[in-house]
Design a protein around this motif. Structure first.
Motif, mmCIF file in Angstrom:
data_model
loop_
_atom_site.group_PDB
_atom_site.id
_atom_site.type_symbol
_atom_site.label_atom_id
_atom_site.label_comp_id
_atom_site.label_asym_id
_atom_site.label_seq_id
_atom_site.Cartn_x
_atom_site.Cartn_y
_atom_site.Cartn_z
ATOM 1 N N HIS A 196 27.596 -1.921 78.998
ATOM 2 C CA HIS A 196 28.059 -0.564 78.723
ATOM 3 C C HIS A 196 28.450 0.141 80.018
ATOM 4 O O HIS A 196 28.046 -0.265 81.106
ATOM 5 C CB HIS A 196 26.970 0.249 78.011
ATOM 6 C CG HIS A 196 25.700 0.344 78.808
ATOM 7 N ND1 HIS A 196 24.681 -0.586 78.704
ATOM 8 C CD2 HIS A 196 25.269 1.245 79.734
ATOM 9 C CE1 HIS A 196 23.702 -0.269 79.519
ATOM 10 N NE2 HIS A 196 24.032 0.849 80.157
ATOM 11 N N ASP A 236 26.589 6.141 73.834
ATOM 12 C CA ASP A 236 26.153 5.792 72.475
ATOM 13 C C ASP A 236 24.697 6.187 72.239
ATOM 14 O O ASP A 236 24.331 6.536 71.115
ATOM 15 C CB ASP A 236 26.303 4.283 72.250
ATOM 16 C CG ASP A 236 27.731 3.798 72.381
ATOM 17 O OD1 ASP A 236 28.329 3.428 71.366
ATOM 18 O OD2 ASP A 236 28.246 3.797 73.514
ATOM 19 N N ALA A 240 23.462 8.480 69.389
ATOM 20 C CA ALA A 240 22.525 7.913 68.422
ATOM 21 C C ALA A 240 21.349 8.850 68.179
ATOM 22 O O ALA A 240 20.938 9.075 67.027
ATOM 23 C CB ALA A 240 22.019 6.560 68.922
ATOM 24 N N ALA A 259 28.941 10.729 65.079
ATOM 25 C CA ALA A 259 29.676 9.873 66.020
ATOM 26 C C ALA A 259 31.176 10.121 65.909
ATOM 27 O O ALA A 259 31.894 10.137 66.920
ATOM 28 C CB ALA A 259 29.353 8.406 65.762
ATOM 29 N N LEU A 269 32.882 5.799 72.745
ATOM 30 C CA LEU A 269 31.734 4.995 72.338
ATOM 31 C C LEU A 269 32.103 3.515 72.400
ATOM 32 O O LEU A 269 33.260 3.158 72.602
ATOM 33 C CB LEU A 269 31.306 5.371 70.915
ATOM 34 C CG LEU A 269 30.824 6.812 70.724
ATOM 35 C CD1 LEU A 269 30.584 7.106 69.246
ATOM 36 C CD2 LEU A 269 29.559 7.069 71.528
ATOM 37 N N ALA A 270 31.117 2.650 72.225
ATOM 38 C CA ALA A 270 31.355 1.208 72.258
ATOM 39 C C ALA A 270 32.421 0.827 71.243
ATOM 40 O O ALA A 270 32.382 1.263 70.086
ATOM 41 C CB ALA A 270 30.057 0.469 71.967
ATOM 42 N N GLU A 271 33.382 0.018 71.669
ATOM 43 C CA GLU A 271 34.446 -0.408 70.762
ATOM 44 C C GLU A 271 33.934 -1.397 69.723
ATOM 45 O O GLU A 271 34.415 -1.418 68.590
ATOM 46 C CB GLU A 271 35.590 -1.039 71.564
ATOM 47 C CG GLU A 271 36.318 -0.059 72.478
ATOM 48 C CD GLU A 271 37.475 -0.710 73.203
ATOM 49 O OE1 GLU A 271 37.757 -1.897 72.918
ATOM 50 O OE2 GLU A 271 38.097 -0.043 74.045
ATOM 51 N N ASP A 275 27.792 -3.547 68.800
ATOM 52 C CA ASP A 275 27.165 -2.950 69.979
ATOM 53 C C ASP A 275 26.716 -1.522 69.680
ATOM 54 O O ASP A 275 25.606 -1.106 70.042
ATOM 55 C CB ASP A 275 28.135 -2.943 71.160
ATOM 56 C CG ASP A 275 28.340 -4.332 71.759
ATOM 57 O OD1 ASP A 275 27.597 -5.263 71.383
ATOM 58 O OD2 ASP A 275 29.251 -4.484 72.597
ATOM 59 N N HIS A 276 27.593 -0.766 69.023
ATOM 60 C CA HIS A 276 27.224 0.610 68.671
ATOM 61 C C HIS A 276 26.030 0.613 67.717
ATOM 62 O O HIS A 276 25.131 1.454 67.846
ATOM 63 C CB HIS A 276 28.417 1.329 68.041
ATOM 64 C CG HIS A 276 28.142 2.766 67.716
ATOM 65 N ND1 HIS A 276 27.919 3.730 68.674
ATOM 66 C CD2 HIS A 276 28.033 3.409 66.512
ATOM 67 C CE1 HIS A 276 27.691 4.897 68.091
ATOM 68 N NE2 HIS A 276 27.765 4.725 66.787
ATOM 69 N N TRP A 279 22.674 0.450 69.534
ATOM 70 C CA TRP A 279 22.185 1.715 70.108
ATOM 71 C C TRP A 279 21.689 2.658 69.019
ATOM 72 O O TRP A 279 20.673 3.336 69.192
ATOM 73 C CB TRP A 279 23.283 2.378 70.933
ATOM 74 C CG TRP A 279 23.759 1.548 72.071
ATOM 75 C CD1 TRP A 279 24.995 0.978 72.227
ATOM 76 C CD2 TRP A 279 22.999 1.172 73.235
ATOM 77 N NE1 TRP A 279 25.055 0.275 73.400
ATOM 78 C CE2 TRP A 279 23.850 0.374 74.047
ATOM 79 C CE3 TRP A 279 21.702 1.425 73.670
ATOM 80 C CZ2 TRP A 279 23.435 -0.159 75.267
ATOM 81 C CZ3 TRP A 279 21.285 0.892 74.881
ATOM 82 C CH2 TRP A 279 22.143 0.108 75.660
ATOM 83 N N ARG A 280 22.387 2.682 67.884
ATOM 84 C CA ARG A 280 21.972 3.569 66.789
ATOM 85 C C ARG A 280 20.605 3.139 66.244
ATOM 86 O O ARG A 280 19.738 3.987 65.974
ATOM 87 C CB ARG A 280 23.028 3.555 65.668
ATOM 88 C CG ARG A 280 24.386 4.101 66.075
ATOM 89 C CD ARG A 280 24.398 5.601 66.184
ATOM 90 N NE ARG A 280 24.382 6.263 64.907
ATOM 91 C CZ ARG A 280 25.474 6.636 64.226
ATOM 92 N NH1 ARG A 280 26.675 6.400 64.725
ATOM 93 N NH2 ARG A 280 25.377 7.260 63.070
ATOM 94 N N TYR A 326 28.482 -0.373 60.069
ATOM 95 C CA TYR A 326 28.692 -1.047 61.356
ATOM 96 C C TYR A 326 28.365 -2.545 61.354
ATOM 97 O O TYR A 326 28.766 -3.249 62.280
ATOM 98 C CB TYR A 326 27.873 -0.374 62.440
ATOM 99 C CG TYR A 326 28.291 1.054 62.713
ATOM 100 C CD1 TYR A 326 29.506 1.336 63.335
ATOM 101 C CD2 TYR A 326 27.479 2.114 62.311
ATOM 102 C CE1 TYR A 326 29.898 2.650 63.574
ATOM 103 C CE2 TYR A 326 27.858 3.431 62.573
ATOM 104 C CZ TYR A 326 29.064 3.690 63.183
ATOM 105 O OH TYR A 326 29.445 4.998 63.424
#
Length: 327
Positions: A196, A236, A240, A259, A269-271, A275-276, A279-280, A326
């Motif tokens: 990140h 993120d 989150a 978000a 935020l993370a593409e 990955d996103h 973090w969430r 996600y």
């Protein structure tokens, strides 16, 4: 931690037992012939005791805020927490972020009865009601983008973020009827953190730590408080944490929309969705097994509807929605 004035009769002046040294320290930090007229306990936080100190002197009246750590766990960690907050408040004084101005800090209780920090009083109040929550969430997203864009030198950069959950420490609620959902969530964070781009994080950004005032054009953010956990890490993670709090406070859809609001406001935020999702879930799992603990200060500020069952249902619903979007 946000705060709102206690409406009961206040007896928490600094003359009480266990506060005499703190009062003497505060008065040494005042200007001229100022003195403390009244100390008012502020509500809405649970890590520390917050008081508004109403002062009077030759120049008139003003108020300061005193944060004191009195719970044993936070007393043990007070030196790091308060030293960090003092450093961040000094840094933010030269920015457009509406933060308090540092007056003094005694992080090790060398002079005070408890580790303490003295700062200016910001205008506004915490707003936690459902009415108007969407509009406030838009303002929260814009404010968070501005925080993440703060330029800091290598020397000013805060510590690297600390995770508040790990696969080996998560305890699902005992009464859950969906153990598989919790295991699936734990499995997602059973990996190394995704690569990140780091930025300046508030690290505890949520509606309880933001003050609002009313204007002719509607509410505006007048203050962001509680900078003891400020860190360096992925945007993120801040998104989150605010999202989880919004889901618990206003319902799952509110948490899922934040978000998108952040990205619309200009944030990045993370593409990669997985990955996103990491973090969430890393943040959401930090609220297990008892999400009700965050509702305690919220109920003090009027949200008596946030019962243990409501909080538990919302947290599980939020986990499910994160996977639906996600995974």
């Amino acid at each position: 931690m946000g705060s709102d004035e206690d409406t009961e009769s206040i007896r928490t002046d600094l003359d009480g037992r266990g506060w005499g040294a703190t009062r003497s320290w505060v008065e040494r930090e005042l200007s001229g012939a100022e003195h403390i007229e009244k100390a008012v306990r502020l509500r809405g936080g649970w890590t520390s005791e917050m008081r508004r100190l109403d002062l009077h002197g030759p120049g008139g009246r003003r108020s300061l805020v005193l944060r004191s750590f009195v719970k044993p766990f936070f007393v043990r960690h007070a030196e790091g927490l308060l030293t960090r907050e003092a450093s961040v408040l000094r840094l933010l004084g030269d920015t457009a972020v509406p933060a308090a101005a540092l007056v003094a800090v005694d992080a090790t209780a060398r002079y005070c009865d408890h580790p303490s920090l003295l700062m200016s009083l910001l205008p506004g109040t915490v707003r936690l009601d459902d009415q108007g929550a969407d509009g406030r969430a838009e303002l929260l997203a814009r404010q968070l983008v501005r925080i993440h864009r703060l330029p800091v030198t290598a020397r000013q950069r805060p510590r690297v973020y600390q995770a508040w959950a790990s696969a080996g420490r998560v305890t699902p609620p005992a009464a859950t009827g969906r153990p598989g959902l919790w295991q699936r969530a734990v499995d997602v964070i059973r990996r190394d953190p995704p690569a990140h781009q780091g930025c300046f994080l508030h690290r505890d950004f949520h509606p309880g730590n933001v003050l609002f005032t009313d204007t002719d054009d509607g509410p505006r953010i007048s203050g962001v408080v509680d900078w003891v956990e400020t860190s360096w890490g992925p945007a993120d993670l801040d998104v989150a944490h605010c999202s989880t709090n919004l889901a618990l406070l206003h319902g799952v859809p509110a948490g899922m929309r934040f978000a998108d609001r952040y990205v619309t406001a200009g944030g990045t935020l993370a593409e990669d969705g997985t990955d996103h999702l990491y973090w969430r879930l890393l943040d959401a799992l930090g609220f297990a097994p008892d999400a009700e603990k965050v509702a305690v200060p919220w109920r003090e500020l009027g949200r008596v509807d946030l019962t243990a069952s409501v909080m538990a249902q919302r947290l599980e619903g939020y986990l499910e929605s994160l996977f639906d979007r996600y995974a």
